[in-house]
Scaffold this motif. Structure first.
Motif, short mmCIF file in Angstrom:
data_model
loop_
_atom_site.label_atom_id
_atom_site.label_comp_id
_atom_site.label_asym_id
_atom_site.label_seq_id
_atom_site.Cartn_x
_atom_site.Cartn_y
_atom_site.Cartn_z
N GLU A 199 0.83 -1.21 0.00
CA GLU A 199 0.00 0.00 0.00
C GLU A 199 0.86 1.26 0.00
OE1 GLU A 199 -4.36 -0.05 0.99
OE2 GLU A 199 -3.38 -0.30 2.94
N THR A 203 0.50 4.36 -2.92
CA THR A 203 -0.04 5.69 -2.66
C THR A 203 0.52 6.69 -3.68
OG1 THR A 203 1.72 6.47 -1.18
CG2 THR A 203 -0.09 5.21 -0.18
N GLY A 259 -3.70 2.85 2.37
CA GLY A 259 -4.84 2.95 1.47
C GLY A 259 -6.10 2.27 1.97
N ALA A 260 -6.96 1.92 1.03
CA ALA A 260 -8.29 1.42 1.36
C ALA A 260 -8.27 0.08 2.09
CB ALA A 260 -9.13 1.31 0.10
N CYS A 263 -8.32 1.19 5.53
CA CYS A 263 -9.63 1.75 5.89
C CYS A 263 -10.58 0.63 6.30
CB CYS A 263 -10.22 2.51 4.70
SG CYS A 263 -9.29 3.97 4.20
N ILE A 289 -8.75 -5.01 -2.96
CA ILE A 289 -8.33 -3.63 -3.23
C ILE A 289 -7.33 -3.58 -4.39
CG2 ILE A 289 -7.22 -1.58 -2.25
CD1 ILE A 289 -10.07 -2.15 -1.27
N ASN A 293 -8.06 -1.08 -7.36
CA ASN A 293 -7.11 -0.04 -7.76
C ASN A 293 -6.59 -0.23 -9.18
OD1 ASN A 293 -7.20 1.30 -5.31
ND2 ASN A 293 -5.42 0.23 -4.47
N CYS A 357 -6.79 6.94 6.13
CA CYS A 357 -6.08 6.32 5.01
C CYS A 357 -6.76 6.59 3.67
CB CYS A 357 -5.93 4.82 5.24
SG CYS A 357 -4.88 4.39 6.65
N ASN A 358 -8.00 7.06 3.71
CA ASN A 358 -8.67 7.45 2.47
C ASN A 358 -7.93 8.58 1.75
OD1 ASN A 358 -11.12 6.01 1.72
ND2 ASN A 358 -11.92 6.63 3.71
N THR A 360 -4.80 8.92 1.22
CA THR A 360 -3.64 8.52 0.44
C THR A 360 -3.88 7.26 -0.39
OG1 THR A 360 -2.80 7.45 2.48
CG2 THR A 360 -1.91 9.61 1.92
N THR A 361 -5.10 6.79 -0.46
CA THR A 361 -5.37 5.61 -1.28
C THR A 361 -5.40 6.03 -2.75
OG1 THR A 361 -6.77 3.64 -1.43
CG2 THR A 361 -7.91 5.76 -1.29
N GLN A 364 -10.16 6.38 -4.20
CA GLN A 364 -10.99 6.49 -3.00
C GLN A 364 -12.38 5.93 -3.27
OE1 GLN A 364 -12.60 10.34 -1.00
NE2 GLN A 364 -10.59 9.95 -0.10
#
Length: 378
Positions: A199, A203, A259-260, A263, A289, A293, A357-358, A360-361, A364
């Motif tokens: 993650e 980012t 990241g997510a 989250c 994820i 992504n 963390c939303n 820098t994902t 989002q």
């Protein structure tokens, strides 16, 4: 022996726990509060810390850290810290004990209630705290070098502390303390470290040195097979050394952010009735994820760099690979098998949307997309 000079100084070697007395002296700690959990006392690991503390130093012991540190535990520990006249903290254990120690350090220095120091609260910009020495006994969180701490509040929400002032003053990373850690915990902690590395690389924050450290962590865990080796043979000292290094590197890397995956795992970890392991959650959620992504413009280049670091062909489907690897090391296949149900989803989505963390994902998720992501894992 390796001395990792980062934001703090980490002594990294087999048997490094023997240097605890010297480290306490350097930090000016004469009356530490040891923050740890009941399991470490039961299996005898706590004796290694006791044996390394000089007779001239008297300590107080808080050994009731829960699997996910809570506001109640922080309040109990700070009361003990004050009543015993402590002047510093030893966080001994997994991420929970070290995170608890960080929260206690904030209150010991600045007073008040821990919710006042959340990253979104009025006192988020607090200053230096009392000396804190972190001693990890798992290879996953990297809390010994990180600037974060996560506490479950009485409301059920997860509070996040984030400040350079809660990076431990010093760390002792002794891979021998992880020898014999059960396979399930080794696997979950290991995938915590690997998820941090992945993650952090993904980012959009630009920080090439941190990204390079994350890629090195992935090389240790996957290309060189140390994660599988540590799970298969808990007494393998080389595998344990490399996984502890990968764990520390994961936290160094996520100075770029996360990241997510986090989250969602933070949200699931806030389900007090389940007491879910954070690293295991990360590993289980990660493939979903990675697929989510994959639609981000330009992410293919980062996926290729991650694959190369892991010793894979650049064209490999990373999500499929992680799912297969999870199965091989014994992680659960989904959240449903961990006790999460459809009744939890509304709470989980609300919590995920509010997670720091939303920010820098790479992509989002909306409310509807988080609902879909949780549904896929049930």
């Amino acid at each position: 022996m390796a001395n990792l000079t980062y934001i703090n100084s980490a002594i990294f070697d087999h048997g490094a726990i023997s240097q605890l007395g010297e480290v306490l002296e350097q930090q000016g700690i004469r009356r530490p509060l040891i923050c740890t959990d009941p399991g470490l006392a039961k299996v005898g690991l706590l004796d290694k810390v006791r044996g390394a503390i000089p007779n001239s130093i008297q300590y107080a012991l808080f050994d009731r850290t829960p699997p996910n540190p809570t506001q109640e535990a922080v309040e109990e520990a700070i009361e003990l810290y004050r009543s015993e006249g402590c002047d510093g903290i030893i966080g001994f254990g997994g991420g929970s004990s070290m995170d608890l120690g960080k929260a206690v350090g904030v209150l010991a220095t600045h007073g008040g209630s821990i919710d006042e120091y959340s990253v979104t609260a009025e006192k988020a910009g607090f200053g230096a705290i009392v000396p804190l020495v972190a001693i990890p006994t798992t290879s996953g969180t990297g809390s010994e070098v990180s600037n974060g701490s996560v506490i479950i509040m009485k409301s059920g929400r997860k509070l996040i502390l984030g400040s350079p002032h809660i990076v431990p003053s010093a760390a002792i990373c002794d891979p021998d303390l992880t020898l014999g850690l059960p396979p399930a915990l080794t696997a979950g902690a290991g995938m915590d470290a690997m998820t941090h590395c992945i993650e952090a690389v993904l980012t959009p924050v630009i920080n090439p040195p941190a990204e390079a450290v994350g890629l090195d962590g992935l090389e240790r865990g996957f290309r060189n097979g140390h994660l599988r080796r540590a799970v298969a043979d808990g007494s393998d000292p080389d595998a344990r050394w490399n996984m502890m290094m990968a764990s520390t590197e994961g936290a160094m890397a996520f100075t770029k952010g996360l990241g997510a995956v986090h989250c969602m795992s933070h949200a699931c970890g806030a389900l007090r009735d389940l007491g879910l392991h954070h690293g295991t959650l990360n590993g289980v959620i990660l493939p979903s994820i990675l697929r989510f992504n994959a639609q981000v413009d330009g992410i293919e280049a980062k996926y290729a760099r991650i694959a190369r670091a892991m010793g894979l062909d650049e064209s490999v489907d990373l999500a499929d690979f992680i799912e297969k690897s999870n199965a091989e090391i014994g992680l659960p296949p989904d959240l449903k098998s961990m006790g999460v149900t459809e009744d939890h989803v509304e709470f989980l989505v609300d919590h995920s949307l509010e997670d720091i963390c939303n920010f820098t994902t790479p992509r989002q998720p909306t409310r509807e997309e988080y609902e879909q992501l949780f549904a896929q894992l049930l």
